[in-house]
Write a protein that holds these residues in place. Structure first.
Motif, PDB file in Angstrom:
ATOM      1  N   ILE A  83     -10.429   2.607   2.122  1.00 20.45           N
ATOM      2  CA  ILE A  83      -9.423   3.216   2.854  1.00 20.45           C
ATOM      3  C   ILE A  83      -9.502   4.884   2.403  1.00 20.45           C
ATOM      4  N   GLN A  84      -9.257   5.638   3.554  1.00 18.20           N
ATOM      5  CA  GLN A  84      -9.042   7.261   3.260  1.00 18.20           C
ATOM      6  C   GLN A  84      -7.587   7.395   3.130  1.00 18.20           C
ATOM      7  N   PRO A  85      -7.141   8.264   2.140  1.00 18.06           N
ATOM      8  CA  PRO A  85      -5.616   8.205   2.159  1.00 18.06           C
ATOM      9  C   PRO A  85      -5.041   8.853   3.499  1.00 18.06           C
ATOM     10  N   LYS A  86      -5.700   9.701   4.078  1.00 26.18           N
ATOM     11  CA  LYS A  86      -5.195  10.019   5.531  1.00 26.18           C
ATOM     12  C   LYS A  86      -4.654   8.861   6.412  1.00 26.18           C
ATOM     13  N   LEU A  87      -4.927   7.513   5.878  1.00 26.91           N
ATOM     14  CA  LEU A  87      -4.506   6.501   6.668  1.00 26.91           C
ATOM     15  C   LEU A  87      -2.820   6.482   6.730  1.00 26.91           C
ATOM     16  N   PHE A  88      -2.264   6.805   5.215  1.00 28.79           N
ATOM     17  CA  PHE A  88      -0.668   6.738   5.088  1.00 28.79           C
ATOM     18  C   PHE A  88      -0.247   7.862   6.232  1.00 28.79           C
ATOM     19  N   GLU A  89      -0.775   8.689   6.731  1.00 27.75           N
ATOM     20  CA  GLU A  89      -0.250   9.771   7.862  1.00 27.75           C
ATOM     21  C   GLU A  89      -0.009   8.976   9.010  1.00 27.75           C
ATOM     22  N   LEU A 131       0.735  -1.115  -0.023  1.00 29.97           N
ATOM     23  CA  LEU A 131       0.145  -0.155  -0.041  1.00 29.97           C
ATOM     24  C   LEU A 131       0.927   1.265  -0.063  1.00 29.97           C
ATOM     25  N   VAL A 132       1.922   1.343   0.840  1.00 26.06           N
ATOM     26  CA  VAL A 132       2.706   2.430   1.034  1.00 26.06           C
ATOM     27  C   VAL A 132       3.407   2.833  -0.331  1.00 26.06           C
ATOM     28  N   ASN A 133       3.940   1.753  -1.105  1.00 27.16           N
ATOM     29  CA  ASN A 133       4.626   1.630  -2.166  1.00 27.16           C
ATOM     30  C   ASN A 133       3.739   2.301  -3.475  1.00 27.16           C
ATOM     31  N   ALA A 172     -15.368   6.656   8.123  1.00 24.89           N
ATOM     32  CA  ALA A 172     -14.448   5.903   8.759  1.00 24.89           C
ATOM     33  C   ALA A 172     -12.995   5.994   8.036  1.00 24.89           C
ATOM     34  N   ILE A 173     -11.855   5.926   8.644  1.00 26.05           N
ATOM     35  CA  ILE A 173     -10.732   6.007   8.016  1.00 26.05           C
ATOM     36  C   ILE A 173     -10.604   4.790   7.279  1.00 26.05           C
ATOM     37  N   PHE A 198      -3.163   7.424  -5.170  1.00 23.34           N
ATOM     38  CA  PHE A 198      -4.604   7.613  -4.378  1.00 23.34           C
ATOM     39  C   PHE A 198      -4.584   9.074  -3.902  1.00 23.34           C
ATOM     40  N   ASP A 199      -5.677   9.685  -4.332  1.00 20.31           N
ATOM     41  CA  ASP A 199      -5.883  11.137  -3.423  1.00 20.31           C
ATOM     42  C   ASP A 199      -7.410  11.331  -2.990  1.00 20.31           C
ATOM     43  N   ASN A 200      -8.111  10.206  -3.024  1.00 22.79           N
ATOM     44  CA  ASN A 200      -9.354  10.308  -2.586  1.00 22.79           C
ATOM     45  C   ASN A 200      -9.574   8.749  -1.873  1.00 22.79           C
TER      46      ASN A 200
END
Length: 237
Positions: free
Chosen positions: A181-187, A90-92, A126-127, A97-99
């Motif tokens: 998944i919301q992209p803010k998960l990556f934070e 996912l990180v790679n 939900a995140i 993904f922007d939405n």
């Protein structure tokens, strides 16, 4: 909405097929898993998909090119020389993904109604939302009365991870291999390299909302073993 298909795995349970092919190209009634799930996602209006590759990656890339990406936009997230598992994968691919986006294991076949799943995810903001069902599995996710993720349990070893002291009314449900998944998960991800996204969820459930979407009673087959291919061929013609 964009989607990602996890197709990089070694598929060791699906040997001997995966000794010479990626599991994504395992045929069910003559049609590869990858094609079946691309068509499944297309049927819900998803026309941009990321496919991660590692094991026999060139076979997947060639298959998509030969079929003109099945008429949609497909991006390749190449993990060679090291398979990154679900979290690292996912990180790679996060730059795609922007939405909100959907993630699905390529070896899952299901009749889950994605429209209902997406609607519930967006209404609850939900995140992460996880498709789950009441079925046999040695590992279960634990949810409270609001369908919020509160834990994980290995029924074979009795190992568990909990985000609450109130365990009396938690529901045990098996993860279906499909996430929203919301992209803010990556934070919230601080792991690097190769890791499972479940490690992130186990930390995040303590401070944020991860919801379960129960689709018990529907069809879901993990086509991870030769015997499950036969089972899938009885249902998916």
């Amino acid at each position: 909405m964009k989607a990602m298909l996890f197709a990089a795995g070694l598929g060791t349970r699906l040997k001997p097929f995966t000794e010479n092919h990626p599991k994504a190209l395992a045929p069910v009634n003559g049609k590869p898993l990858l094609q079946r799930n691309i068509e499944y996602l297309k049927s819900y209006g998803i026309t941009e998909i990321v496919v991660n590759v590692f094991h026999f990656a060139d076979q997947i890339i060639d298959f998509l090119q030969e079929n003109n990406n099945f008429g949609i936009t497909i991006h390749i997230s190449d993990e060679r020389p090291e398979v990154l598992e679900t979290g690292g994968g996912l990180v790679n691919a996060q730059h795609f993904f922007d939405n909100d986006f959907l993630v699905m294991n390529v070896d899952i076949l299901t009749d889950l109604n994605l429209s209902y799943f997406i609607k519930a995810h967006q209404e609850e903001n939900a995140i992460v939302s996880l498709a789950v069902s009441d079925r046999n599995s040695s590992r279960k996710l634990l949810f409270d009365e609001k369908n919020q993720l509160k834990g994980w349990r290995n029924l074979s070893s009795n190992e568990e991870i909990l985000a609450t002291d109130n365990t009396e009314n938690l529901k045990e449900l098996a993860f279906s291999g499909i996430h929203l998944i919301q992209p803010k998960l990556f934070e919230s991800i601080h792991f690097e390299g190769k890791f499972s996204i479940m490690k992130v969820y186990m930390e995040l459930m303590k401070v944020d909302t991860i919801l379960g979407f129960d689709h018990s009673g529907g069809v879901l087959i993990d086509v991870g073993r030769p015997s499950s291919v036969l089972e899938a061929e009885e249902i998916f013609k």
